[in-house]
Design a protein around this motif. Sequence first.
Motif, short mmCIF file in Angstrom:
data_model
loop_
_atom_site.label_atom_id
_atom_site.label_comp_id
_atom_site.label_asym_id
_atom_site.label_seq_id
_atom_site.Cartn_x
_atom_site.Cartn_y
_atom_site.Cartn_z
N PHE A 59 47.40 30.79 39.31
CA PHE A 59 46.53 31.96 39.38
C PHE A 59 45.22 31.48 40.00
O PHE A 59 44.57 30.59 39.46
CB PHE A 59 46.26 32.52 37.98
N ALA A 60 44.85 32.06 41.14
CA ALA A 60 43.67 31.56 41.86
C ALA A 60 42.83 32.70 42.43
O ALA A 60 43.36 33.74 42.83
CB ALA A 60 44.09 30.62 42.99
N ALA A 61 41.52 32.47 42.47
CA ALA A 61 40.59 33.44 43.04
C ALA A 61 41.00 33.79 44.46
O ALA A 61 41.47 32.94 45.22
CB ALA A 61 39.18 32.86 43.02
N SER A 93 40.26 39.59 36.60
CA SER A 93 41.58 40.17 36.36
C SER A 93 42.61 39.10 36.06
O SER A 93 43.48 39.26 35.20
CB SER A 93 42.03 40.99 37.58
N LEU A 94 42.52 37.99 36.77
CA LEU A 94 43.44 36.88 36.53
C LEU A 94 43.26 36.30 35.14
O LEU A 94 44.23 36.01 34.43
CB LEU A 94 43.23 35.78 37.58
N ALA A 95 42.00 36.15 34.74
CA ALA A 95 41.70 35.64 33.39
C ALA A 95 42.26 36.57 32.32
O ALA A 95 42.85 36.11 31.34
CB ALA A 95 40.20 35.47 33.22
N LYS A 166 30.56 43.97 40.06
CA LYS A 166 29.73 42.99 39.37
C LYS A 166 30.50 42.13 38.37
O LYS A 166 30.03 41.06 37.96
CB LYS A 166 28.57 43.68 38.66
N THR A 167 31.69 42.59 37.96
CA THR A 167 32.51 41.80 37.03
C THR A 167 33.24 40.67 37.75
O THR A 167 33.77 39.76 37.11
CB THR A 167 33.54 42.68 36.32
N ASP A 193 38.00 42.52 44.45
CA ASP A 193 38.00 41.12 44.84
C ASP A 193 37.40 40.99 46.24
O ASP A 193 37.22 41.98 46.95
CB ASP A 193 39.41 40.49 44.79
N VAL A 194 37.07 39.78 46.62
CA VAL A 194 36.34 39.54 47.86
C VAL A 194 37.16 39.89 49.10
O VAL A 194 36.60 40.35 50.11
CB VAL A 194 35.86 38.07 47.90
#
Length: 276
Positions: A59-61, A93-95, A166-167, A193-194
């Motif tokens: 699971f990665a950003a 979201s991944l967390a 912002k989250t 997400d970015v």
Amino acid sequence: MTRSVRRTRTLRMAGAGAAALLALSACSSSDDSSSDKSSPSAGSPGASSQKLSGKVTVFAAASLKESFTTLGKEFERQHPGTEVSFNFGGSDSLAAGIISGAPADVFAAASAKTMKLVTDKDDAAGTPATFVRNQLEIATLPGNPDKISSLKDLTDPGLKVVLCDKTVPCGAAARKALDASGLKLTPVSYEQDVKSALTKVELKEADAAVVYKTDVHAAGDKVEGVEFPESAKAVNDYPIVLLKDARNATAAKAFVELVRSAEGQKVLNQAGFLKP
């Protein structure tokens, strides 16, 4: 047969037996030495040199997509019989997924804050390690037709600007940079997400977005990057950790080692990430 002949033959046989014993001893000693050399010391990079197999779920950003995809292929090349599967997205979201029990072996977040969500629930095996850092940049349309040159320019009401929520780490970093500058900015949308924020610019649905330098780099000529000094006040650390419920812990640990190795750092640095 004379006594002298018998004695000579006996001595020859004894000599041959002794030579065989010496050869066997030397071979055994050589094998032991070789075994010692191939046995890695605890915590050394060579710990992953053992035969690995099976699937590793990472699971990665979202901002790590290009770099980690490259490293995943390299890992599979180095360890035939393994498969690296990725779930890229917003770190928060991944967390949340990991905390809820989603099957994962490794978590790489875009901020220490989102990693803390996982460690606070005791879902990590060991202490997370920062492996890279990332800095913000403004992504504009190719050629920068709106002549954006600063963060303040984004406050122009005639511009359609996109921010990460912002989250999400990229959104929190953008908010930090704006606050440090005393600027107020109302975006046309907040993205989860970015990559989603960057896509808005690529599709010309927005004039600009505040994203990471690495994402501008990955987009190539689809966007143009504009640096701004306030980004230095909002640099994000990226931590990585093996998860406690990893189904393939041995291979997962080896993947983390690859990410943190000189080879892994080279791939990440070439993508625009900063050294930890």
